[in-house]
Design an enzyme around this catalytic site. Structure first.
Site, PDB file in Angstrom:
ATOM      1  N   ASP A 119       0.833  -1.204   0.000  1.00  0.00           N
ATOM      2  CA  ASP A 119       0.000   0.000   0.000  1.00  0.00           C
ATOM      3  C   ASP A 119       0.869   1.256   0.000  1.00  0.00           C
ATOM      4  O   ASP A 119       2.079   1.210   0.277  1.00  0.00           O
ATOM      5  CB  ASP A 119      -0.894  -0.018   1.246  1.00  0.00           C
TER       6      ASP A 119
ATOM      7  N   ASP B  74     -10.725   2.065  -2.995  1.00  0.00           N
ATOM      8  CA  ASP B  74     -11.198   1.843  -1.628  1.00  0.00           C
ATOM      9  C   ASP B  74     -12.716   1.843  -1.583  1.00  0.00           C
ATOM     10  O   ASP B  74     -13.306   1.555  -0.549  1.00  0.00           O
ATOM     11  CB  ASP B  74     -10.670   2.939  -0.695  1.00  0.00           C
TER      12      ASP B  74
HETATM   13  C1  GLA Z   1      -5.734   1.795   2.252  1.00  0.00           C
HETATM   14  C2  GLA Z   1      -6.156   0.623   1.401  1.00  0.00           C
HETATM   15  C3  GLA Z   1      -7.228  -0.163   2.101  1.00  0.00           C
HETATM   16  C4  GLA Z   1      -6.700  -0.643   3.429  1.00  0.00           C
HETATM   17  C5  GLA Z   1      -6.223   0.541   4.250  1.00  0.00           C
HETATM   18  C6  GLA Z   1      -5.524   0.100   5.505  1.00  0.00           C
HETATM   19  O1  GLA Z   1      -6.739   2.725   2.370  1.00  0.00           O
HETATM   20  O2  GLA Z   1      -6.572   1.046   0.156  1.00  0.00           O
HETATM   21  O3  GLA Z   1      -7.668  -1.252   1.330  1.00  0.00           O
HETATM   22  O4  GLA Z   1      -5.647  -1.541   3.205  1.00  0.00           O
HETATM   23  O5  GLA Z   1      -5.313   1.351   3.519  1.00  0.00           O
HETATM   24  O6  GLA Z   1      -5.052   1.164   6.231  1.00  0.00           O
END
Ligand code: GLA
Length: 724
Positions: free
Chosen positions: A475, A545
């Site tokens: 990420d 997300d």
């Molecule tokens: C980001 C990712 C999510 C999740 C969060 C965790 O927003 O896109 O899918 O993994 O971080 O903090």
């Protein structure tokens, strides 16, 4: 496929495309044609030059030529061409001026790989490359232009290498990966814009006189604009019409611009963002630009997408994963957020296994001091109060159930409240004397530094070396700010954002080479760094997300312009949806996700028995379908109106296909609407496996099917046909 020379003309071609350049007066390299394949180019379509006022005169055999509208292949400014330049270099005397002229060309029988940068590769195809050398002796500068063509498909890859062969230090202020001249006609511009949780929206408008530009200055390719645009005739639809696609194999700041000049001719470019870039080139040094993909289709947007999908699945993503079905996963994020525990993991993974899920992914939270995003980033030490026995114990728990185990990392980030920050405050991007800017409560490590790269490699290595981790979610949750490295000297400050990306690529390269079996899913708050550069290292990306099925149709639809389904992660999440509050049936959520890398992101312990058995059925169905989906082609069908989005997947041999129709709202006005299938074989007859009705491929593509009218808002309806 061939690259042939004829007098001063070079013709790069395969059965789909031709790309033609001419060297005028043994000096000026100009573009003559890019488009559908032609047998031979004999100088047709050259503009009529005549004497104009308020213009410049040139040493050129073409009478009355004006450099103001001369189709330079790799243009620079300063001697009569006033349009956007592809290369700007400042010499030691402070003057921004170069005047390169053509020197030579030669054919290379392979696809060059780019130093420290991701790029497409030949794989199972044959590739030929044209290398052209232009030179400015006075400045001591050589420019190598590269054009690679595959034995099929409408793709040309482009990049440049700039070499300082003189004795002075040069400053590269702007160096584009491609510049393309297109003839005067009307074009529409199409790009993908968005924001966090609403990525990849289609933006289409007619090109007007002047410059039109999209860019990222956020340090990543960004959800705001994909490093892509297409130019096409205003009549172009999903299945008909000419399209020129441009995409950059790069994950940082970029710019893409199109200039329509006074005569209506077009110059289109994509490359590094010049506003955030200045590269010092000392004598003997060279600089390589990222690779740009040029894509031509005369079969509409679907034709362009088919070219990109083929290229990215077979000639860009790690070969090991290109033809490999991906495990169906359960991700902990939306069911546990930061509050992870061994008990929850145990319970959920037990049910997951029973339902047929193959990979359990432990998302954020496992290393945090508390249940929020304020701490511990950079330390990467499991919080054993949450997970006694550490990651090793969790991995064993999952493996013992016969599932794979995946773990979330955000390697580039660092919390102020971390041992790493207390020990190495100099490791963050920062401008001396100024307060650092936080994003999601974190700073960013300075990946331009070799010690930071080494630290990241060692950290990931310590988790991967025992073989406990089968999957990583990589990420990156904030854009770059305070873009300065304490290590880089003053002269080279304009290099930090590009060096950050080179550092990232170095870490990814080292890790993926050492652990080629580990599946890495890219993520950057969803799709903030979903680009061909990342795809070279990580074979799939978390698209958004936003897990709401209704919004996901638009997001995946947008990304499908560029990426094959196997490059995207798509999850069935809880309803009402956590981002939008929308309620959607379990079947519709599955239909939205099932053509992509299927996952679930919900608390299985809270699902009713009926829901669990429906999920088990979905998984069983997906396991049967996913093998042929891997080699099938995804098409966007032209929808009769905005109330529908229609996708189909057609097997490579066209012997079977599935179509999914998403109806946004129930509306009796649409009871007569038809849609036409695409990508079928007109000579085949196809049978609907449910009601056994039979239609010809030509009938389905010419006449079409009537959209089913379902008495429900946001509903997915799917049909499967096989050849009889
Ligand atoms: C980001 C990712 C999510 C999740 C969060 C965790 O927003 O896109 O899918 O993994 O971080 O903090």
């Amino acid at each position: 496929m061939s690259i042939t020379f004829h007098n001063n003309i070079v013709h790069i071609k395969n059965s789909a495309i031709s790309y033609v350049m001419e060297v005028v007066d043994r000096k000026y390299l100009v573009n003559r044609y890019f488009g559908k394949s032609i047998r031979k180019y004999r100088l047709s379509g050259i503009p009529h030059y005549f004497k104009r006022g308020y213009n410049t005169e040139h040493d050129c055999s073409i009478e009355n030529v004006s450099f103001d509208d001369f189709p330079f292949e790799y243009p620079v400014r300063g001697f009569g061409d006033y349009r956007i330049p592809a290369l700007t270099v400042k010499q030691e005397n402070g003057i921004e001026f170069i005047r390169p002229i053509f020197k030579s060309w030669k054919i290379l029988s392979e696809k060059p790989q780019l130093d420290g940068l991701p790029s497409t590769f030949a794989g199972n195809s044959k590739v030929e490359t044209l290398e052209i050398l232009c030179e400015d002796k006075q400045a001591g500068l050589q420019i190598f232009l590269y054009y690679s063509i595959f034995d099929e498909k409408g793709i040309i890859t482009r990049h440049q290498k700039i070499v300082n062969i003189g004795t002075q230090t040069l400053k590269l202020q702007n160096v584009q990966s491609v510049s393309l001249e297109l003839p005067a006609q009307d074009y529409d511009f199409l790009s993908l814009f968005g924001t966090h949780a609403k990525e990849a929206n289609i933006n289409r408008f007619p090109i007007h006189h002047g410059i039109q530009k999209i860019e990222s200055v956020r340090g990543s390719s960004s959800p705001q604009h994909q490093p892509f645009f297409a130019l096409m005739s205003p009549q172009t639809t999903e299945n008909n019409g000419e399209v020129y696609g441009f995409h950059l194999v790069y994950s940082g700041n970029f710019m893409a611009q199109v200039e329509k000049d006074q005569f209506g001719s077009i110059r289109a470019q994509i490359g590094l963002n010049k506003d955030e870039f200045c590269w010092t080139l000392s004598d003997g040094q060279s600089f390589t630009t990222p690779e740009a993909i040029l894509n031509y289709s005369c079969n509409g947007l679907n034709g362009m997408s088919q070219n990109f999908h083929w290229l990215y699945q077979h000639h860009l993503m790690p070969e090991k994963f290109a033809n490999k079905t991906r495990p169906i996963l359960l991700n902990s994020w939306e069911s546990m957020y930061y509050d992870v525990s061994l008990e929850k993991i145990d319970k959920q993974s037990t049910i997951a296994k029973q339902l047929g899920i193959e990979l359990f992914v432990l998302d954020d939270g496992w290393f945090r001091k508390g249940n929020d995003s304020y701490s511990s980033m950079g330390d990467w030490i499991c919080n054993e109060n949450k997970l006694p026995g550490g990651i090793e114990n969790v991995a064993k728990l999952i493996h013992n159930k016969g599932m794979q185990f995946g773990l979330w990392f955000e390697p580039e980030a660092i919390s102020e409240d971390s041992n790493l920050y207390r020990t190495h405050p100099e490791w963050t991007l920062q401008v001396p004397g100024y307060e650092l800017t936080k994003g999601r409560h974190e700073y960013l490590l300075d990946l331009s530094r070799e010690d930071v790269q080494k630290f990241l490699i060692e950290t990931l290595d310590s988790y991967l070396k025992d073989g406990l981790i089968d999957y990583i979610k990589w990420d990156m949750n904030r854009p770059l700010t305070d873009v300065n490295s304490l290590e880089i000297d003053c002269v080279r400050k304009g290099e930090v954002s590009h060096r950050y990306i080179l550092g990232l690529y170095n870490v990814l390269d080292t890790i993926t080479k050492k652990y080629p079996k580990v599946l890495i899913e890219g993520c950057s708050s969803g799709g903030a760094r979903f680009d061909p550069g990342m795809l070279y290292y990580v074979p799939q990306n978390w698209t958004s997300d936003n897990t709401d099925a209704f919004d996901r149709v638009q997001i995946q639809f947008g990304y499908s312009l560029l990426y094959p389904p196997i490059a995207m992660g798509a999850h069935v999440s809880i309803t009402p949806n956590h981002q939008t509050g929308r309620t959607t049936s379990l079947n519709t959520r599955y239909q939205v996700a099932r053509l992509f890398n299927l996952g679930y992101e919900l608390d299985l312990t809270k699902c009713t028995e009926k829901e669990q058995s429906e999920i088990a059925q979905q998984i069983a169905q997906h396991k049967i379908a996913r093998d042929w989906l891997l080699t099938a082609n995804l098409y966007r069908n032209q929808s009769p109106n905005e109330n529908y989005a229609i996708w189909s997947v057609v097997s490579d041999d066209k012997s079977q296909f599935e179509v999914i129709i998403f109806q946004k709202f129930h509306n009796p006005l649409f009871s007569h609407d038809k849609f036409k299938l695409c990508g079928l074989n007109s000579d085949f007859d196809y049978m609907n496996v449910d009601d056994k009705s039979v239609f010809g491929g030509d009938e389905l593509m010419q006449v079409g099917l009537t959209v089913p009218l379902i008495r429900e808002d946001f509903h997915a309806f799917s049909l499967k046909f096989v050849k009889i």
